[in-house]
Design an enzyme around this catalytic site. Structure first.
Site, short mmCIF file in Angstrom:
data_model
loop_
_atom_site.label_atom_id
_atom_site.label_comp_id
_atom_site.label_asym_id
_atom_site.label_seq_id
_atom_site.Cartn_x
_atom_site.Cartn_y
_atom_site.Cartn_z
N ARG A 147 1.18 -0.92 0.37
CA ARG A 147 0.11 -0.03 0.38
C ARG A 147 1.23 1.44 0.06
O ARG A 147 1.33 1.15 0.91
CB ARG A 147 -0.95 -0.09 1.25
CG ARG A 147 -1.93 0.68 0.92
CD ARG A 147 -2.72 1.23 2.30
NE ARG A 147 -3.72 1.93 2.47
CZ ARG A 147 -3.39 3.05 3.24
NH1 ARG A 147 -2.93 3.73 3.79
NH2 ARG A 147 -4.58 3.99 3.30
N SER A 176 -13.01 -3.67 -0.70
CA SER A 176 -13.35 -2.74 0.59
C SER A 176 -14.75 -2.78 0.47
O SER A 176 -15.44 -2.23 0.15
CB SER A 176 -12.65 -1.75 1.30
OG SER A 176 -11.14 -1.77 1.41
N LYS A 228 -5.53 5.04 9.13
CA LYS A 228 -5.92 5.68 8.00
C LYS A 228 -7.12 6.94 8.41
O LYS A 228 -8.41 6.87 8.48
CB LYS A 228 -6.98 4.81 7.29
CG LYS A 228 -7.46 4.78 6.11
CD LYS A 228 -7.74 4.00 5.52
CE LYS A 228 -8.35 4.31 3.92
NZ LYS A 228 -9.83 3.09 2.86
#
Length: 212
Positions: A39, A106, A135
């Site tokens: 990521r 997701s 996040k």
């Protein structure tokens, strides 16, 4: 061969500035990570691709799947899996371009989960299950929503968001794997942190089995 989502390590260079990405991920793999997601939200495409190439070689050596977050072009170039959100390339198109790859999506509602399962997702990312600082735009998922998704779909669920050794037991049998970032990569000894998290997850699962 069935994919093991148990310890799903998600990279974030911010947590280990003095340790390069490959070494950090290898430490997690030595500690028992069963799947790795690259990521990279704040790097150039060139750096992202270089990291993906390096991690693909590393994860193949350990016999562990590599998942690329968002960037289907890089997933295609290195032959890795893909993880997408609701605002990324639609799953139907991703599946057309990556017919045999592992693709995770997701989801935050039962409707999204059912659509993703129907369109060919291999697993679903669900969360944020606990408060997280990793996040900043993460939306908290009530346990009732997680339970409803668990009942609605058959594909594996990977929980994400603030999961630690201390709270993992609260998830019971609602998820099949645990996606963790800072729990592993923010620690000085990543290999040991991964081992400890894996053991805590195993103990949490065992306590569920003992109650059944």
């Amino acid at each position: 061969m069935e994919t093991d989502y148990f310890v799903y390590a998600v990279t974030d260079r911010r947590f280990h500035p003095e340790l390069n990405l490959i070494d950090a991920v290898e430490a997690a793999l030595k500690g028992g990570a069963t799947i790795v997601q690259l990521r990279e939200k704040e790097t150039s495409g060139k750096i992202f691709l270089e990291a993906a190439i390096g991690l693909k070689a590393l994860t193949e050596r350990y016999g562990v799947p590599l998942i690329i977050n968002d960037r289907i072009d890089i997933a295609m170039l290195v032959g890795a899996g893909l993880h997408i959100g609701q605002e990324d390339i639609p799953l139907r198109e991703a599946r057309r371009l990556l017919p045999t790859a592992m693709i995770g999506v997701s989801v935050s509602t039962v409707e999204q989960a059912l659509i993703a399962e129907r369109e060919g997702a291999n697993y679903l990312g669900v969360g944020s299950l606990f408060l997280t600082t990793t996040k900043r735009d993460a939306t908290f998922m009530p346990k009732e929503t997680l339970e409803a998704i668990r009942q609605a779909v058959q594909v594996p669920l990977v929980g994400i968001g603030g999961i630690t050794q201390e709270n993992i037991g609260e998830l019971g049998s609602l998820v099949d794997g645990y996606a963790v970032i800072s729990t592993l990569f923010a620690k000085k000894e990543i290999e040991r942190a991964t081992q400890e998290f894996r053991e805590a997850a195993k103990q949490a699962r065992q306590s569920i089995s003992d109650r059944v």
